[in-house]
Scaffold this motif. Sequence first.
Motif, mmCIF file in Angstrom:
data_model
loop_
_atom_site.group_PDB
_atom_site.id
_atom_site.type_symbol
_atom_site.label_atom_id
_atom_site.label_comp_id
_atom_site.label_asym_id
_atom_site.label_seq_id
_atom_site.Cartn_x
_atom_site.Cartn_y
_atom_site.Cartn_z
ATOM 1 N N GLU A 1 138.559 152.034 -3.021
ATOM 2 C CA GLU A 1 138.651 152.550 -1.655
ATOM 3 C C GLU A 1 137.498 153.503 -1.336
ATOM 4 O O GLU A 1 136.916 153.455 -0.247
ATOM 5 C CB GLU A 1 139.998 153.244 -1.448
ATOM 6 N N GLN A 2 137.140 154.364 -2.274
ATOM 7 C CA GLN A 2 136.028 155.299 -2.050
ATOM 8 C C GLN A 2 134.704 154.544 -1.915
ATOM 9 O O GLN A 2 133.885 154.864 -1.047
ATOM 10 C CB GLN A 2 135.948 156.321 -3.182
ATOM 11 N N ALA A 3 134.496 153.541 -2.762
ATOM 12 C CA ALA A 3 133.251 152.762 -2.699
ATOM 13 C C ALA A 3 133.148 152.005 -1.379
ATOM 14 O O ALA A 3 132.051 151.866 -0.818
ATOM 15 C CB ALA A 3 133.169 151.802 -3.883
ATOM 16 N N GLN A 4 134.278 151.515 -0.865
ATOM 17 C CA GLN A 4 134.265 150.807 0.415
ATOM 18 C C GLN A 4 133.794 151.737 1.535
ATOM 19 O O GLN A 4 133.007 151.327 2.391
ATOM 20 C CB GLN A 4 135.648 150.227 0.736
ATOM 21 N N HIS A 5 134.234 152.992 1.521
ATOM 22 C CA HIS A 5 133.783 153.957 2.529
ATOM 23 C C HIS A 5 132.276 154.201 2.432
ATOM 24 O O HIS A 5 131.633 154.494 3.435
ATOM 25 C CB HIS A 5 134.512 155.288 2.380
ATOM 26 N N ILE A 6 131.738 154.092 1.234
ATOM 27 C CA ILE A 6 130.312 154.359 1.023
ATOM 28 C C ILE A 6 129.454 153.160 1.423
ATOM 29 O O ILE A 6 128.371 153.327 1.986
ATOM 30 C CB ILE A 6 130.074 154.792 -0.437
ATOM 31 N N VAL A 7 129.918 151.944 1.166
ATOM 32 C CA VAL A 7 129.095 150.773 1.478
ATOM 33 C C VAL A 7 129.112 150.434 2.967
ATOM 34 O O VAL A 7 128.122 149.911 3.490
ATOM 35 C CB VAL A 7 129.499 149.550 0.616
#
Length: 145
Positions: free
Chosen positions: A111-117
Motif C-alpha cells: 500500500e505504501q509503495a502504491q502511494h509512491i508510484v
Amino acid sequence: MYQIRIRRSVELAHRLSHPKAPKKCQSVHGHSWCVDVYIGAPDLDERDMLVEFGAFKRRWFDYLDSHVCHHLALAASDPYCSVLQQHDPRCRLLVLDGQPTTEYLAKFFYEQAQHIVEPLRSDATIICVKLKETERNMAIYGDPR
C-alpha cells in the motif's frame, strides 16, 4: 505488461502481541528484512521506461529510512505502544492497525509503495511486494504472476 523490481533491505524489530501468537514472537526481536517491490505498466513511456528506477528508489528509500528502518513495529493495540510513547517519545515506532506479521507487513508495504508510484506514472501499479523475514521465510502480497 512490463515489470521492474526494486530491492531494499531494512532493519526492523517487531513483536506480536496477540495472545495466540507463538511465545517466541511475543518477545521484541528484529530481522534484516528484504523488501522486493514489483512495479508494472501496460507499456513503456516516451523514454522507453516503465518508471525511472532512480525516481522511485529516491522516494521509496526515503520512506523506508524515515518510517521503517531501525524502528519497532507494533500493533496499535499493543500495550507497549503507550508505554514507549509515554516513557521514550524518541523511540522510533511503526504503529500498525494489525499485528506486525510478515504477511501484514507485506500488505502494508504494498500500500505504501502504491502511494509512491502513483505520482510518478498514473498507469503504473504495484504488482506485488515480496517480504523476506529470514532466508527461509517470506510473505507475498499482490499477484506475483
